[in-house]
Scaffold this motif. Structure first.
Motif, PDB file in Angstrom:
ATOM      1  N   HIS A 271       7.715   0.118   8.910  1.00 20.87           N
ATOM      2  CA  HIS A 271       7.457  -0.203  10.314  1.00 20.87           C
ATOM      3  C   HIS A 271       5.963  -0.038  10.532  1.00 20.87           C
ATOM      4  O   HIS A 271       5.185  -0.380   9.654  1.00 20.87           O
ATOM      5  CB  HIS A 271       8.301   0.694  11.223  1.00 20.87           C
ATOM      6  CG  HIS A 271       9.783   0.527  11.011  1.00 20.87           C
ATOM      7  ND1 HIS A 271      10.462  -0.636  11.315  1.00 20.87           N
ATOM      8  CD2 HIS A 271      10.717   1.353  10.480  1.00 20.87           C
ATOM      9  CE1 HIS A 271      11.730  -0.515  11.006  1.00 20.87           C
ATOM     10  NE2 HIS A 271      11.921   0.690  10.488  1.00 20.87           N
ATOM     11  N   SER A 272       5.556   0.511  11.662  1.00 18.89           N
ATOM     12  CA  SER A 272       4.126   0.728  11.857  1.00 18.89           C
ATOM     13  C   SER A 272       3.616   1.774  10.879  1.00 18.89           C
ATOM     14  O   SER A 272       2.439   1.821  10.565  1.00 18.89           O
ATOM     15  CB  SER A 272       3.838   1.143  13.298  1.00 18.89           C
ATOM     16  OG  SER A 272       4.571   2.309  13.625  1.00 18.89           O
ATOM     17  N   GLN A 273       4.514   2.625  10.392  1.00 19.28           N
ATOM     18  CA  GLN A 273       4.197   3.531   9.287  1.00 19.28           C
ATOM     19  C   GLN A 273       5.437   3.605   8.401  1.00 19.28           C
ATOM     20  O   GLN A 273       6.551   3.377   8.852  1.00 19.28           O
ATOM     21  CB  GLN A 273       3.780   4.906   9.786  1.00 19.28           C
ATOM     22  CG  GLN A 273       4.885   5.896   9.976  1.00 19.28           C
ATOM     23  CD  GLN A 273       4.352   7.244  10.441  1.00 19.28           C
ATOM     24  OE1 GLN A 273       3.285   7.332  11.024  1.00 19.28           O
ATOM     25  NE2 GLN A 273       5.088   8.272  10.203  1.00 19.28           N
TER      26      GLN A 273
END
Length: 172
Positions: free
Chosen positions: A126-128
């Motif tokens: 995901h974003s991380q």
């Protein structure tokens, strides 16, 4: 490490009459996997291996032509075929803190004192990046894959070390 076959795409359907197919990409690096001359394994195995002849983008889709697939009928026979690579052929990232998902899945998750707290069963992007751990009680925990929480990854030892903040492993 044992050979791992990694799916990098799937043939969706033929495109046009000259043997091109629409490929659903399942890799972060399609420009490396789908390039002229690249050899891809297939599932089912009898469909390949296939060698990429040409690649182009068209209306948001990846169109691929394989050597020996010269018309729509031949392309139609590839519908649904999974395209894969052998993990042994993947290049070393050159970064000691960068890993392929298949290297992390299956690692034991331990605390610094050696207490086993679970096993990595998936990696979410995901974003991380987030590790999905299967806990001893059968539940799951999501662990951000960041240095302060995962300070050590020992591929040879088959484990990674966690330094989780309080409560992280209790959240499922």
């Amino acid at each position: 490490m044992a050979e791992v076959i990694l799916v990098v795409g799937q043939v969706r359907r033929p495109h046009g009459i000259r043997g091109e197919v629409v490929v659903e990409v399942r890799t972060d690096t399609p420009e490396e996997r789908f390039t002229a001359g690249a050899r891809l394994l297939t599932e089912p195995a009898e469909a390949g291996p296939l060698t990429v002849k040409s690649v182009r983008n068209h209306s948001g889709s990846l169109l691929v032509r394989f050597a020996g697939v010269a018309d729509r009928d031949a392309a139609e026979r590839l519908k649904g075929v999974l395209l894969a690579v052998d993990s042994a052929t993947l290049p070393d990232t050159g970064d000691p803190d960068e890993f392929y998902d298949h290297q992390l899945i299956g690692l034991a998750a331990e605390l610094a004192d050696g207490t086993r707290v679970g096993e990595v069963v998936d990696v979410l992007h995901h974003s991380q990046d987030v590790l999905v751990l299967r806990l001893p009680d059968g539940g799951e925990a999501l662990v951000p894959f960041v240095g302060p929480i995962v300070p050590e990854v020992d591929l040879d030892g088959g484990r990674l070390v966690l330094d989780p903040p309080p409560g992280l492993l209790e959240l499922g």
